[in-house]
Design a protein around this motif. Sequence first.
Motif, PDB file in Angstrom:
ATOM      1  N   ASN A 101     -37.806 -59.198  53.427  1.00 40.73           N
ATOM      2  CA  ASN A 101     -38.199 -57.890  52.893  1.00 40.73           C
ATOM      3  C   ASN A 101     -37.882 -57.752  51.409  1.00 40.73           C
ATOM      4  N   VAL A 102     -36.738 -58.261  50.984  1.00 36.79           N
ATOM      5  CA  VAL A 102     -36.399 -58.212  49.565  1.00 36.79           C
ATOM      6  C   VAL A 102     -37.394 -59.060  48.777  1.00 36.79           C
ATOM      7  N   LEU A 103     -37.655 -60.268  49.274  1.00 37.72           N
ATOM      8  CA  LEU A 103     -38.599 -61.158  48.588  1.00 37.72           C
ATOM      9  C   LEU A 103     -39.993 -60.553  48.535  1.00 37.72           C
ATOM     10  N   LYS A 104     -40.358 -59.805  49.568  1.00 34.33           N
ATOM     11  CA  LYS A 104     -41.667 -59.139  49.606  1.00 34.33           C
ATOM     12  C   LYS A 104     -41.812 -58.191  48.418  1.00 34.33           C
ATOM     13  N   THR A 105     -40.764 -57.451  48.120  1.00 35.11           N
ATOM     14  CA  THR A 105     -40.795 -56.514  47.002  1.00 35.11           C
ATOM     15  C   THR A 105     -40.847 -57.256  45.664  1.00 35.11           C
ATOM     16  N   VAL A 106     -40.052 -58.305  45.541  1.00 34.78           N
ATOM     17  CA  VAL A 106     -40.061 -59.106  44.312  1.00 34.78           C
ATOM     18  C   VAL A 106     -41.439 -59.730  44.101  1.00 34.78           C
ATOM     19  N   LEU A 107     -42.012 -60.265  45.173  1.00 32.30           N
ATOM     20  CA  LEU A 107     -43.338 -60.877  45.076  1.00 32.30           C
ATOM     21  C   LEU A 107     -44.379 -59.848  44.650  1.00 32.30           C
ATOM     22  N   LEU A 108     -44.319 -58.662  45.218  1.00 32.00           N
ATOM     23  CA  LEU A 108     -45.279 -57.627  44.847  1.00 32.00           C
ATOM     24  C   LEU A 108     -45.166 -57.288  43.362  1.00 32.00           C
ATOM     25  N   GLY A 109     -43.943 -57.184  42.854  1.00 37.16           N
ATOM     26  CA  GLY A 109     -43.752 -56.930  41.424  1.00 37.16           C
ATOM     27  C   GLY A 109     -44.333 -58.039  40.565  1.00 37.16           C
ATOM     28  N   LEU A 110     -44.133 -59.274  40.985  1.00 36.12           N
ATOM     29  CA  LEU A 110     -44.663 -60.412  40.233  1.00 36.12           C
ATOM     30  C   LEU A 110     -46.194 -60.438  40.285  1.00 36.12           C
ATOM     31  N   ILE A 111     -46.756 -60.055  41.415  1.00 35.20           N
ATOM     32  CA  ILE A 111     -48.220 -59.975  41.533  1.00 35.20           C
ATOM     33  C   ILE A 111     -48.767 -58.934  40.561  1.00 35.20           C
ATOM     34  N   VAL A 112     -48.110 -57.780  40.490  1.00 31.96           N
ATOM     35  CA  VAL A 112     -48.550 -56.732  39.557  1.00 31.96           C
ATOM     36  C   VAL A 112     -48.502 -57.260  38.124  1.00 31.96           C
ATOM     37  N   LEU A 113     -47.412 -57.926  37.750  1.00 31.72           N
ATOM     38  CA  LEU A 113     -47.299 -58.515  36.414  1.00 31.72           C
ATOM     39  C   LEU A 113     -48.424 -59.522  36.169  1.00 31.72           C
ATOM     40  N   HIS A 114     -48.686 -60.344  37.170  1.00 34.34           N
ATOM     41  CA  HIS A 114     -49.723 -61.378  37.074  1.00 34.34           C
ATOM     42  C   HIS A 114     -51.107 -60.752  36.865  1.00 34.34           C
ATOM     43  N   VAL A 115     -51.406 -59.717  37.623  1.00 34.67           N
ATOM     44  CA  VAL A 115     -52.702 -59.048  37.507  1.00 34.67           C
ATOM     45  C   VAL A 115     -52.822 -58.333  36.154  1.00 34.67           C
ATOM     46  N   LEU A 116     -51.735 -57.723  35.712  1.00 35.43           N
ATOM     47  CA  LEU A 116     -51.769 -57.038  34.414  1.00 35.43           C
ATOM     48  C   LEU A 116     -51.907 -58.014  33.244  1.00 35.43           C
ATOM     49  N   SER A 117     -51.592 -59.264  33.478  1.00 33.02           N
ATOM     50  CA  SER A 117     -51.756 -60.249  32.400  1.00 33.02           C
ATOM     51  C   SER A 117     -53.232 -60.520  32.117  1.00 33.02           C
ATOM     52  N   VAL A 118     -54.101 -60.215  33.071  1.00 33.40           N
ATOM     53  CA  VAL A 118     -55.537 -60.458  32.867  1.00 33.40           C
ATOM     54  C   VAL A 118     -56.076 -59.625  31.704  1.00 33.40           C
ATOM     55  N   PRO A 119     -55.917 -58.284  31.719  1.00 32.11           N
ATOM     56  CA  PRO A 119     -56.422 -57.534  30.560  1.00 32.11           C
ATOM     57  C   PRO A 119     -55.670 -57.877  29.269  1.00 32.11           C
ATOM     58  N   PHE A 120     -54.401 -58.235  29.371  1.00 40.32           N
ATOM     59  CA  PHE A 120     -53.653 -58.634  28.184  1.00 40.32           C
ATOM     60  C   PHE A 120     -54.280 -59.872  27.544  1.00 40.32           C
ATOM     61  N   HIS A 121     -54.599 -60.858  28.388  1.00 38.03           N
ATOM     62  CA  HIS A 121     -55.229 -62.074  27.866  1.00 38.03           C
ATOM     63  C   HIS A 121     -56.608 -61.770  27.276  1.00 38.03           C
ATOM     64  N   ARG A 122     -57.347 -60.931  27.946  1.00 42.02           N
ATOM     65  CA  ARG A 122     -58.717 -60.646  27.514  1.00 42.02           C
ATOM     66  C   ARG A 122     -58.761 -59.754  26.268  1.00 42.02           C
ATOM     67  N   ILE A 123     -57.994 -58.657  26.304  1.00 41.89           N
ATOM     68  CA  ILE A 123     -58.098 -57.645  25.249  1.00 41.89           C
ATOM     69  C   ILE A 123     -57.209 -57.970  24.047  1.00 41.89           C
ATOM     70  N   VAL A 124     -55.961 -58.358  24.316  1.00 43.63           N
ATOM     71  CA  VAL A 124     -55.022 -58.586  23.225  1.00 43.63           C
ATOM     72  C   VAL A 124     -55.175 -59.992  22.648  1.00 43.63           C
ATOM     73  N   LEU A 125     -55.110 -60.994  23.515  1.00 42.56           N
ATOM     74  CA  LEU A 125     -55.175 -62.373  23.030  1.00 42.56           C
ATOM     75  C   LEU A 125     -56.609 -62.873  22.840  1.00 42.56           C
ATOM     76  N   LYS A 126     -57.558 -62.185  23.479  1.00 39.00           N
ATOM     77  CA  LYS A 126     -58.984 -62.544  23.395  1.00 39.00           C
ATOM     78  C   LYS A 126     -59.228 -64.016  23.751  1.00 39.00           C
ATOM     79  N   ASN A 127     -58.702 -64.408  24.919  1.00 40.29           N
ATOM     80  CA  ASN A 127     -58.930 -65.787  25.357  1.00 40.29           C
ATOM     81  C   ASN A 127     -59.622 -65.819  26.718  1.00 40.29           C
ATOM     82  N   ASN A 128     -59.888 -67.006  27.212  1.00 37.33           N
ATOM     83  CA  ASN A 128     -60.739 -67.201  28.386  1.00 37.33           C
ATOM     84  C   ASN A 128     -59.980 -67.505  29.679  1.00 37.33           C
ATOM     85  N   VAL A 129     -58.740 -67.070  29.797  1.00 35.27           N
ATOM     86  CA  VAL A 129     -57.953 -67.426  30.977  1.00 35.27           C
ATOM     87  C   VAL A 129     -58.637 -66.970  32.265  1.00 35.27           C
ATOM     88  N   MET A 130     -59.084 -65.728  32.313  1.00 37.65           N
ATOM     89  CA  MET A 130     -59.705 -65.236  33.544  1.00 37.65           C
ATOM     90  C   MET A 130     -61.036 -65.934  33.809  1.00 37.65           C
TER      91      MET A 130
END
Length: 151
Positions: free
Chosen positions: A115-144
């Motif tokens: 259960n603890v790991l489930k919460t940590v994983l969910l937080g990491l998933i949110v960070l991972h998903v939020l990195s998509v607009p960061f890469h696209r808008i801020v860094l302007k690269n093709n990661v996604m």
Amino acid sequence: MVLHWLIALLVAAQYLFHDAISLAWEAISRGKDFAFEPLILAHVAGGGLILLMVVWRLALRLRLGAPSAPDNEHMPLKILSHVVHWVFYALLTAMSVTGAVAWFLEQGTAAQAHNVLKTVLLGLIVLHVLSVPFHRIVLKNNVMKRMVRSG
């Protein structure tokens, strides 16, 4: 790329359809019987599949390497990306193992860790998903783009 998306779909299913196994675990921890639900089997099998796919993905990564970071990504971000991916592998492995130990050996400590790991994983998933607009808008690269079609 395919393994990434298959693992992502399985993880999403684990979060969406975990109620049946949670209710069964509550019954087990109270010494009561529970009715079989196909979603219990799906959760257990899903955890096993995730573990197999993570091991497969790790083997591929160790053998073939990982795609290089975009040229315009600064070194601290490259390091962070590298660390985050290895933390994902560790968390997904630990989630599968603690879930299996909790379920098959009826270990409460493993269930708590799960259960603890489930919460940590969910937080990491949110960070991972939020990195998509960061890469696209801020860094302007093709990661996604490279994650939705090969080549």
